[in-house]
Design a protein around this motif. Structure first.
Motif, short mmCIF file in Angstrom:
data_model
loop_
_atom_site.label_atom_id
_atom_site.label_comp_id
_atom_site.label_asym_id
_atom_site.label_seq_id
_atom_site.Cartn_x
_atom_site.Cartn_y
_atom_site.Cartn_z
N UNK A 24 -17.89 12.90 40.32
CA UNK A 24 -17.07 12.89 41.54
C UNK A 24 -17.70 12.01 42.61
N UNK A 25 -19.02 11.99 42.66
CA UNK A 25 -19.70 11.13 43.63
C UNK A 25 -19.42 9.65 43.36
N UNK A 26 -19.03 9.34 42.15
CA UNK A 26 -18.65 7.97 41.80
C UNK A 26 -17.14 7.77 41.87
N UNK A 27 -16.44 8.78 42.35
CA UNK A 27 -14.99 8.68 42.46
C UNK A 27 -14.25 8.89 41.15
N UNK A 28 -14.91 9.53 40.19
CA UNK A 28 -14.32 9.75 38.87
C UNK A 28 -13.95 11.22 38.72
N UNK A 29 -12.71 11.47 38.35
CA UNK A 29 -12.24 12.84 38.12
C UNK A 29 -12.46 13.19 36.65
N UNK A 30 -13.05 14.34 36.41
CA UNK A 30 -13.31 14.79 35.04
C UNK A 30 -12.66 16.15 34.82
N UNK A 31 -11.83 16.25 33.79
CA UNK A 31 -11.22 17.51 33.39
C UNK A 31 -12.00 18.10 32.23
N UNK A 32 -12.31 19.38 32.30
CA UNK A 32 -13.06 20.07 31.24
C UNK A 32 -12.06 20.82 30.37
N UNK A 33 -11.99 20.44 29.08
CA UNK A 33 -10.92 20.93 28.20
C UNK A 33 -11.46 21.33 26.83
N UNK A 34 -10.99 22.44 26.27
CA UNK A 34 -11.39 22.80 24.90
C UNK A 34 -10.86 21.78 23.88
N UNK A 35 -11.68 21.49 22.89
CA UNK A 35 -11.30 20.49 21.89
C UNK A 35 -10.06 20.88 21.10
N UNK A 36 -9.87 22.17 20.88
CA UNK A 36 -8.75 22.62 20.05
C UNK A 36 -7.56 23.13 20.88
N UNK A 37 -7.47 22.68 22.12
CA UNK A 37 -6.30 23.01 22.94
C UNK A 37 -5.27 21.89 22.82
N UNK A 38 -4.04 22.20 23.17
CA UNK A 38 -2.97 21.21 23.11
C UNK A 38 -3.08 20.27 24.30
N UNK A 39 -3.51 19.05 24.03
CA UNK A 39 -3.71 18.06 25.09
C UNK A 39 -3.16 16.71 24.65
N UNK A 40 -2.78 15.91 25.63
CA UNK A 40 -2.44 14.52 25.36
C UNK A 40 -3.71 13.71 25.57
N UNK A 41 -4.56 13.66 24.54
CA UNK A 41 -5.86 13.01 24.68
C UNK A 41 -5.72 11.53 24.99
N UNK A 42 -4.62 10.92 24.58
CA UNK A 42 -4.42 9.49 24.86
C UNK A 42 -4.26 9.22 26.35
N UNK A 43 -3.97 10.27 27.13
CA UNK A 43 -3.82 10.08 28.58
C UNK A 43 -5.16 9.85 29.26
N UNK A 44 -6.24 10.13 28.55
CA UNK A 44 -7.59 9.95 29.11
C UNK A 44 -8.21 8.69 28.50
N UNK A 45 -8.57 7.71 29.33
CA UNK A 45 -9.19 6.51 28.76
C UNK A 45 -10.55 6.79 28.12
N UNK A 46 -11.19 7.89 28.54
CA UNK A 46 -12.48 8.26 27.96
C UNK A 46 -12.51 9.76 27.71
N UNK A 47 -12.87 10.14 26.49
CA UNK A 47 -13.05 11.55 26.12
C UNK A 47 -14.50 11.73 25.69
N UNK A 48 -15.20 12.63 26.37
CA UNK A 48 -16.62 12.84 26.15
C UNK A 48 -16.85 14.21 25.51
N UNK A 49 -17.41 14.23 24.34
CA UNK A 49 -17.73 15.50 23.68
C UNK A 49 -18.96 16.09 24.38
N UNK A 50 -18.78 17.24 24.99
CA UNK A 50 -19.88 17.80 25.76
C UNK A 50 -20.37 19.14 25.21
N UNK A 51 -19.60 20.19 25.32
CA UNK A 51 -20.13 21.51 24.95
C UNK A 51 -19.17 22.31 24.05
N UNK A 52 -18.69 21.72 22.96
CA UNK A 52 -17.85 22.50 22.04
C UNK A 52 -18.71 23.37 21.13
#
Length: 286
Positions: A24-52
């Motif tokens: 956020x300090x860099x002006x970047x919004x990050x959404x925290x989402x479960x890997x096995x939830x229904x998401x439109x992953x293509x809507x995010x230019x970057x998907x980062x695997x963090x804590x699954x």
């Protein structure tokens, strides 16, 4: 960007909020989402695997998700790294290439006479654990000739591949060192020490975290380990222990490691800088 977590966690996530703030300090919004939830992953230019931290219980589904998602958007770490790192057999590959690794007996699923194979090693005290797991789940420290050891070994072999290692006594005495890298660049290091009478360094077993300045030998080994990954990593944690007077690799964590982002003032910012770079790369690709 999306930061990927799990729907069912063995323990609360202690650090993703630090990364969200640093981004956020860099002006970047990050959404925290479960890997096995229904998401439109293509809507995010970057998907980062963090804590699954539930992925190992659904490994095939998780690896399939990583493949699908990497076809839709920029996934870090890459799906090739995730698949390679999901089974501890990568340690066997590294050892064959001359990397210093804790000695390991590998026993494949449904293998015959696993107890005899263990007895042939001549080890006294051992740790028996599944080749696919996290956080010491399924691990047992025991004497190799204890009937409980054979029972645990046979139970694990019936379900999947198994690794057996001689108990490394330095873990109980000095702990396990973790070196954290972002984009292949060293960020910080910590030492995890087990509770008195235990050998597991994870905090859910009473382990504690301490500041650590890595030695030249530890840095050299960690960086050699990273060179063996099948693709470049945006984040990685290299876990080392002392064995026979030298550092050896316990594990390379390149899927969902705790990165101890609160351990130093710059840790979260270092990770955010790497992810900001990856986001720029992804956006440039369109």
């Amino acid at each position: 960007m999306a930061l990927v977590t799990g729907a069912v966690m063995a323990k609360p996530d202690p650090e993703t909020h630090l990364l969200v703030t640093a981004l956020a300090r860099r002006g970047i919004v990050a959404d925290v989402l479960p890997w096995n939830s229904e998401q439109n992953w293509a809507a995010y230019p970057l998907v980062v695997v963090r804590t699954p931290w539930d992925y190992f219980r659904h490994l095939e589904a998780f690896l399939a998700w990583a493949e699908r998602t990497s076809a839709l958007t920029h996934l870090v770490n890459p799906a090739t790294v995730i698949a390679w790192n999901s089974h501890k057999g990568y340690l066997r590959e590294l050892a064959a290439d001359g990397v210093a690794v804790v000695p390991t007996l590998w026993i494949e699923r449904a293998a015959a006479a696993p107890g005899e194979r263990l007895a042939a090693q001549g080890w006294d005290e051992v740790v028996v654990k599944p080749a696919v797991s996290i956080g010491a789940i399924g691990a047992l420290r025991t004497r190799a000739d204890d009937p409980a050891c054979l029972a645990h070994l046979e139970s694990l072999v019936a379900e999947g591949d198994v690794m057996v290692q001689p108990f490394v006594r330095s873990i109980a005495e000095a702990g396990e060192v973790s070196l954290i890298y972002f984009g292949g660049v060293f960020s910080h290091a910590i030492c995890k020490r087990p509770a008195a009478g235990d050998y597991r360094v994870q905090d859910m077993y009473g382990g504690t975290v301490h500041a650590h300045t890595p030695t030249v030998a530890e840095r050299t080994l960690a960086e050699a380990v990273l060179q063996h990954a099948p693709a470049a990593t945006s984040y990685a944690r290299v876990d080392l222990v002392s064995h026979e007077g030298r550092p050896v690799l316990m594990e390379l964590e390149a899927i969902e490691p705790e990165l101890f982002l609160g351990a130093t003032p710059d840790a979260a910012a270092n990770f955010a800088a790497e992810l900001a770079h990856q986001l720029e790369v992804a956006q440039a690709r369109g």
